[in-house]
Design a protein around this motif. Structure first.
Motif, PDB file in Angstrom:
ATOM      1  N   HIS A 108     109.799 152.226  -0.550  1.00  0.00           N
ATOM      2  CA  HIS A 108     108.939 150.572  -0.070  1.00  0.00           C
ATOM      3  C   HIS A 108     109.492 150.043   0.843  1.00  0.00           C
ATOM      4  O   HIS A 108     110.785 150.496   1.557  1.00  0.00           O
ATOM      5  CB  HIS A 108     109.404 149.825  -1.855  1.00  0.00           C
ATOM      6  N   MET A 109     108.898 148.909   1.279  1.00  0.00           N
ATOM      7  CA  MET A 109     109.373 148.352   2.676  1.00  0.00           C
ATOM      8  C   MET A 109     110.983 147.343   2.276  1.00  0.00           C
ATOM      9  O   MET A 109     110.878 147.161   0.398  1.00  0.00           O
ATOM     10  CB  MET A 109     108.300 147.050   3.167  1.00  0.00           C
ATOM     11  N   ARG A 110     112.005 147.211   3.174  1.00  0.00           N
ATOM     12  CA  ARG A 110     113.207 146.321   2.600  1.00  0.00           C
ATOM     13  C   ARG A 110     113.611 145.908   3.672  1.00  0.00           C
ATOM     14  O   ARG A 110     112.877 145.523   4.779  1.00  0.00           O
ATOM     15  CB  ARG A 110     114.060 147.369   2.683  1.00  0.00           C
ATOM     16  N   PRO A 111     113.832 143.994   3.261  1.00  0.00           N
ATOM     17  CA  PRO A 111     114.141 143.434   3.976  1.00  0.00           C
ATOM     18  C   PRO A 111     115.022 143.585   5.146  1.00  0.00           C
ATOM     19  O   PRO A 111     116.042 144.248   4.304  1.00  0.00           O
ATOM     20  CB  PRO A 111     114.708 142.106   3.504  1.00  0.00           C
ATOM     21  N   MET A 112     115.214 143.468   6.067  1.00  0.00           N
ATOM     22  CA  MET A 112     115.645 143.499   7.283  1.00  0.00           C
ATOM     23  C   MET A 112     115.818 141.996   8.381  1.00  0.00           C
ATOM     24  O   MET A 112     114.830 141.267   8.766  1.00  0.00           O
ATOM     25  CB  MET A 112     115.516 145.165   7.932  1.00  0.00           C
ATOM     26  N   ALA A 113     117.351 141.959   8.676  1.00  0.00           N
ATOM     27  CA  ALA A 113     117.135 140.599  10.186  1.00  0.00           C
ATOM     28  C   ALA A 113     116.645 141.457  11.245  1.00  0.00           C
ATOM     29  O   ALA A 113     117.610 142.449  12.180  1.00  0.00           O
ATOM     30  CB  ALA A 113     118.848 140.929   9.804  1.00  0.00           C
ATOM     31  N   PRO A 114     116.279 141.023  11.634  1.00  0.00           N
ATOM     32  CA  PRO A 114     115.086 141.441  13.267  1.00  0.00           C
ATOM     33  C   PRO A 114     116.239 140.875  14.018  1.00  0.00           C
ATOM     34  O   PRO A 114     116.860 139.693  14.628  1.00  0.00           O
ATOM     35  CB  PRO A 114     114.458 141.309  13.282  1.00  0.00           C
ATOM     36  N   PHE A 115     116.439 141.775  15.942  1.00  0.00           N
ATOM     37  CA  PHE A 115     116.970 141.080  16.686  1.00  0.00           C
ATOM     38  C   PHE A 115     116.044 141.685  17.769  1.00  0.00           C
ATOM     39  O   PHE A 115     115.890 142.740  17.670  1.00  0.00           O
ATOM     40  CB  PHE A 115     117.853 141.568  17.029  1.00  0.00           C
ATOM     41  N   ALA A 116     115.204 140.534  18.252  1.00  0.00           N
ATOM     42  CA  ALA A 116     114.258 140.854  19.037  1.00  0.00           C
ATOM     43  C   ALA A 116     114.500 140.946  20.584  1.00  0.00           C
ATOM     44  O   ALA A 116     115.347 140.176  20.889  1.00  0.00           O
ATOM     45  CB  ALA A 116     113.147 140.040  19.158  1.00  0.00           C
ATOM     46  N   ASP A 117     114.002 141.968  21.132  1.00  0.00           N
ATOM     47  CA  ASP A 117     114.459 142.173  22.893  1.00  0.00           C
ATOM     48  C   ASP A 117     112.818 142.216  23.634  1.00  0.00           C
ATOM     49  O   ASP A 117     112.235 143.407  23.346  1.00  0.00           O
ATOM     50  CB  ASP A 117     114.687 143.604  22.820  1.00  0.00           C
ATOM     51  N   HIS A 118     112.424 141.089  23.809  1.00  0.00           N
ATOM     52  CA  HIS A 118     110.909 141.272  24.259  1.00  0.00           C
ATOM     53  C   HIS A 118     111.027 141.714  25.830  1.00  0.00           C
ATOM     54  O   HIS A 118     110.336 142.150  25.899  1.00  0.00           O
ATOM     55  CB  HIS A 118     110.340 139.470  23.955  1.00  0.00           C
ATOM     56  N   ARG A 119     111.865 142.157  26.374  1.00  0.00           N
ATOM     57  CA  ARG A 119     111.684 142.565  27.386  1.00  0.00           C
ATOM     58  C   ARG A 119     111.198 144.368  27.189  1.00  0.00           C
ATOM     59  O   ARG A 119     110.702 144.682  28.322  1.00  0.00           O
ATOM     60  CB  ARG A 119     113.103 142.483  28.535  1.00  0.00           C
ATOM     61  N   THR A 120     112.311 144.889  26.232  1.00  0.00           N
ATOM     62  CA  THR A 120     111.507 145.666  26.067  1.00  0.00           C
ATOM     63  C   THR A 120     110.817 146.231  25.157  1.00  0.00           C
ATOM     64  O   THR A 120     110.788 147.753  24.336  1.00  0.00           O
ATOM     65  CB  THR A 120     112.780 146.929  25.765  1.00  0.00           C
ATOM     66  N   ASN A 121     109.986 145.771  24.395  1.00  0.00           N
ATOM     67  CA  ASN A 121     108.830 145.311  23.452  1.00  0.00           C
ATOM     68  C   ASN A 121     109.598 146.758  22.021  1.00  0.00           C
ATOM     69  O   ASN A 121     109.492 147.297  21.686  1.00  0.00           O
ATOM     70  CB  ASN A 121     108.399 145.920  23.615  1.00  0.00           C
ATOM     71  N   THR A 122     111.002 145.703  21.805  1.00  0.00           N
ATOM     72  CA  THR A 122     112.167 146.650  20.556  1.00  0.00           C
ATOM     73  C   THR A 122     112.807 145.643  19.427  1.00  0.00           C
ATOM     74  O   THR A 122     112.974 144.772  20.077  1.00  0.00           O
ATOM     75  CB  THR A 122     113.020 146.876  21.552  1.00  0.00           C
ATOM     76  N   ILE A 123     112.465 145.884  18.801  1.00  0.00           N
ATOM     77  CA  ILE A 123     113.920 144.772  17.732  1.00  0.00           C
ATOM     78  C   ILE A 123     114.146 146.153  16.876  1.00  0.00           C
ATOM     79  O   ILE A 123     114.467 147.038  16.945  1.00  0.00           O
ATOM     80  CB  ILE A 123     112.783 144.442  16.441  1.00  0.00           C
TER      81      ILE A 123
END
Length: 167
Positions: free
Chosen positions: A35-50
């Motif tokens: 199952h999916m799990r809750p995770m806190a995202p840290f976004a780096d929009h310059r590299t399209n990475t979370i």
């Protein structure tokens, strides 16, 4: 209310803004029975990475293989924005990224601080996704439904749906 015009004209920019405003989303491993799990995202929009902090002994980390793909679901803080995102999911030891995103909330989960031996990052390098911006107003929703019922040729205008791709 999520901006319909922004969803139409700048869906990727709106996505990053929405991710920055949430505390957690749901992360899962594509093709897994987990199952999916809750995770806190840290976004780096310059590299399209979370980026996500986690521990090396989690089921998710243990299930990762070369070429693994992840899915991340976003629900906006006002419940008027939704996104489903996909990309390559890898476990990474990156002290620069740890330093960049480390905060007191993250620190509470790791007894050894930044040098905790169980600390690892997950990197979700986005390929594509879909976003939905919708009305958060019950009155507007009701009005649109009433108008559509009065004129069956008109669809209710309660949101915007867009597919997004990341370079």
């Amino acid at each position: 209310m999520a901006s319909f015009s922004e969803a139409r004209e700048n869906p990727v920019e709106q996505l990053w803004e929405e991710i920055e405003d949430i505390h957690a989303g749901m992360l899962g491993l594509a093709g897994s029975e987990m199952h999916m799990r809750p995770m806190a995202p840290f976004a780096d929009h310059r590299t399209n990475t979370i980026w996500f902090f986690t521990k090396t002994d989690t089921d998710l980390v243990k299930a990762l293989r070369p070429g693994s793909r992840g899915h991340f679901c976003v629900i906006g803080k006002n419940h008027d924005y939704h996104a489903s995102l996909a990309g390559a999911l890898t476990a990474v030891k990156d002290s620069a990224k740890i330093d960049e995103y480390w905060n007191s909330v993250v620190a509470a989960w790791y007894e050894g601080g930044k040098s905790d031996p169980s600390l690892i990052l997950l990197s979700l390098s986005l390929d594509d996704g879909e976003i939905w911006a919708s009305t958060g107003s019950t009155i507007k929703f009701g009005w649109e439904i009433a108008k559509a019922n009065l004129d069956p040729e008109k669809m209710p205008d309660v949101g915007v749906h867009r597919q997004v791709r990341f370079a």
